[in-house]
Design a protein around this motif. Structure first.
Motif, mmCIF file in Angstrom:
data_model
loop_
_atom_site.group_PDB
_atom_site.id
_atom_site.type_symbol
_atom_site.label_atom_id
_atom_site.label_comp_id
_atom_site.label_asym_id
_atom_site.label_seq_id
_atom_site.Cartn_x
_atom_site.Cartn_y
_atom_site.Cartn_z
ATOM 1 N N SER A 23 74.415 24.043 56.089
ATOM 2 C CA SER A 23 74.837 24.199 57.479
ATOM 3 C C SER A 23 75.514 25.556 57.690
ATOM 4 N N GLN A 149 73.835 25.819 70.692
ATOM 5 C CA GLN A 149 73.451 24.419 70.501
ATOM 6 C C GLN A 149 73.825 23.945 69.105
ATOM 7 N N LYS A 150 73.602 24.783 68.103
ATOM 8 C CA LYS A 150 73.925 24.411 66.719
ATOM 9 C C LYS A 150 75.426 24.182 66.568
ATOM 10 N N LYS A 152 77.439 23.068 68.831
ATOM 11 C CA LYS A 152 77.868 21.865 69.556
ATOM 12 C C LYS A 152 77.357 20.568 68.944
ATOM 13 N N LYS A 153 76.295 20.648 68.148
ATOM 14 C CA LYS A 153 75.694 19.434 67.579
ATOM 15 C C LYS A 153 76.403 19.018 66.298
ATOM 16 N N PHE A 154 76.373 17.728 66.039
ATOM 17 C CA PHE A 154 76.935 17.186 64.805
ATOM 18 C C PHE A 154 75.894 17.333 63.700
#
Length: 191
Positions: A23, A149-150, A152-154
């Protein structure tokens, strides 16, 4: 039995660490993509900025009484050259676009200038640069969308928070620049 539980815990920790590393590396890649795309916008802004003095000097030769319009283009170009942040660049770009629009209105009043080969070549170069700039802005904003977007996403939100990855700003267009320009073919020049 105790040994088996320790192995399972170790495997879970290793998997979580590998996911975290993956990640993190994904964030680094996306952040570098955003930086690269902004660099492309900067390249096109610089190219446009470099063309403007030639365009202004060509117009000066024909339209000496249009000093205010020429000065506004020069001032806007200087602001763009000094802009540092995405927001500053966006605002300065909008000012320069407005000043160039006013300059082009002045050009309409000088048919000899419009037929000048040097002026035509500069206008063609400027038009090509404007097209490249539009594409570069779009590519930048697409990269920012992907990056944001990355974040904000889990589980990205957790990794982003731990390592200080922050939301990036879009290259914005003002409401004035979104308006459809009026076209006047009446020849009276009042629009």
């Amino acid at each position: 039995m105790k040994n088996k539980g320790m192995w399972i815990a170790l495997i879970i920790v290793v998997v979580l660490v590998l996911m975290g590393v993956g990640s993190y590396n994904g964030f680094v890649t996306k952040e570098e993509t955003v930086t690269n795309k902004m660099s492309q916008v900067d390249n096109q802004l610089k190219r446009r900025s470099d063309l403007i003095p030639n365009l202004v000097n060509t117009v000066k030769g024909y339209a000496t009484q249009e000093k205010d319009v020429i000065a506004s283009v020069t001032d806007a170009r200087a602001k763009l050259a000094g802009a540092q942040t995405t927001a500053e660049k966006s605002k300065a770009d909008q000012e320069l676009s407005g000043a160039l629009s006013r300059l082009l209105v002045v050009v309409e009043n000088y048919p000899d200038l419009k037929s000048n080969q040097n002026f035509q070549a500069l206008m063609d170069s400027l038009e090509g640069t404007e097209n490249r700039l539009a594409v570069a802005r779009k590519d930048y904003n697409d990269a920012v969308t992907d990056y944001n977007q990355k974040i904000k996403k889990f589980p990205g939100v957790l990794v982003a928070g731990m390592f200080g990855f922050e939301k990036k700003d879009y290259f914005e267009v003002s409401e004035k620049d979104k308006a459809t320009p009026e076209v006047d073919f009446s020849g009276d020049g009042n629009k």
